[in-house]
Enzyme design. Structure first.
Site, short mmCIF file in Angstrom:
data_model
loop_
_atom_site.label_atom_id
_atom_site.label_comp_id
_atom_site.label_asym_id
_atom_site.label_seq_id
_atom_site.Cartn_x
_atom_site.Cartn_y
_atom_site.Cartn_z
CB ALA A 1 -1.01 0.04 1.15
CB ALA A 2 4.44 2.07 -0.20
O1 RIB Z 1 -1.57 -2.19 -3.33
C1 RIB Z 1 -1.73 -3.11 -2.27
C2 RIB Z 1 -3.03 -3.83 -2.41
O2 RIB Z 1 -2.99 -4.65 -3.55
C3 RIB Z 1 -3.35 -4.78 -1.28
O3 RIB Z 1 -4.02 -4.15 -0.23
C4 RIB Z 1 -4.13 -5.90 -1.96
O4 RIB Z 1 -5.45 -6.01 -1.54
C5 RIB Z 1 -4.03 -5.60 -3.44
O5 RIB Z 1 -5.17 -4.96 -3.92
#
Ligand code: RIB
Length: 303
Positions: A251-252
């Protein structure tokens, strides 16, 4: 304040800490299992909300325990969820995420309800999309749906921002790209889209120019610890990253996108907005998980 509308996926992430990411055919014993809220769309919506942006999220969840839990937590974030629909047809999307000792991950998504997000969902939110300041999208939901939303937004002067993750095997359709004002991609996605391997400033500029030739007005390439690149007035702008002790990079990129949208909506110049987004992303990598790692405005601005 005008809203930032996010269209996209919402997943439940199953995360396991591992010593190294498994090789094909390899079984490994991990540790520290956790279930977290995630999904690129929801992560970006949460990042916008925590940075203080007024956020409306358009998504599909399963009508199941995971879906109801995510909806309730989206509401707790203060996100407008009037267009988040629970569907009985398929379960909520899930992602399986091993995270290694360096904080790197690999992600497998079972799309579930995300795959059902349709033009009807976009049409239902037409008024909100057309009155928004920014429309932010990624690629974990059907591309025709996104093209429809992008066209609607573009016709009403809304800034359309696309984070093309995960990057598709087929190239992105021209009918989507022609309505995109800004594309935010990492080095791998930029290489896939431009055919240029991004390894330094010169190659970043080359990739940005190739992507612009495809019809996108503005391009930002994120390069992890090397910061981010964009081009303005014919010149490459490199915005350095902040140092961080990396625990988990999940999630960065989503945090970067959400924080950037809020900064742009407040009329920051690109270089300043990218620096704010870099700061937010640098905080997120110091914590495990997706939503749970996304910082609040006070952490980013130090107030
Ligand atoms: O970008 C990270 C995300 O990619 C995660 O939270 C996962 O669910 C996927 O969608």
């Amino acid at each position: 304040m005008k809203k930032i509308v996010v269209i996209g996926s919402c997943n439940t992430d199953m995360v396991i800490k591992v010593a190294h990411l498994p090789l094909p055919g390899e079984t490994i014993i991990g540790h520290d299992f956790m279930t977290n809220q995630g999904g690129k769309g929801a992560n970006q919506a949460v990042a916008v909300a925590r940075m203080g942006g007024e956020t409306l999220f358009i998504a599909r969840l399963g009508d199941d325990g995971f879906g109801r839990q995510s909806l309730s937590l989206l509401n707790e974030e203060g996100i407008d969820t009037r267009f988040v629909t629970l569907t009985k047809e398929t379960p909520t999307g899930v992602a399986l995420i091993p995270v290694d000792e360096k904080g790197e991950n690999s992600i497998i998504v079972a799309s579930g309800a995300n795959a059902l997000l349709s033009e009807n969902d976009v049409n239902a939110a037409q008024t909100e999309i057309c009155q928004a300041k920014i429309l932010l999208m990624q690629l974990e939901t059907p591309v025709q749906t996104l093209s429809c939303a992008a066209e609607m937004a573009h016709q009403h002067g809304v800034t359309v921002i696309l984070n093309p993750a995960p990057f598709p095997e087929k190239s992105l359709p021209a009918e989507l790209l022609r309505n995109v004002d800004l594309i935010i991609l990492n080095e791998t996605e930029a290489a896939a889209m431009s055919g240029v391997e991004v390894k330094d400033a010169d190659s970043a500029l080359q990739a940005i120019r190739r992507i612009r030739e495809l019809g996108v007005k503005q391009v930002i390439i994120t390069a992890g610890g090397s910061g981010a690149y964009t081009e303005e007035k014919g010149k490459l702008i490199h915005v350095p990253a902040f140092n961080a002790e990396v625990i988990d990079t999940t999630a960065a990129g989503d945090t970067f996108c959400g924080a950037l949208c809020v900064a742009l909506s407040r009329n920051y110049e690109y270089s300043e907005a990218i620096s704010i987004a870099n700061k937010a992303a640098s905080i997120s990598v110091t914590r495990m998980g997706a939503w749970r790692s996304i910082p609040f405005a006070a952490e980013v601005f130090g107030k």
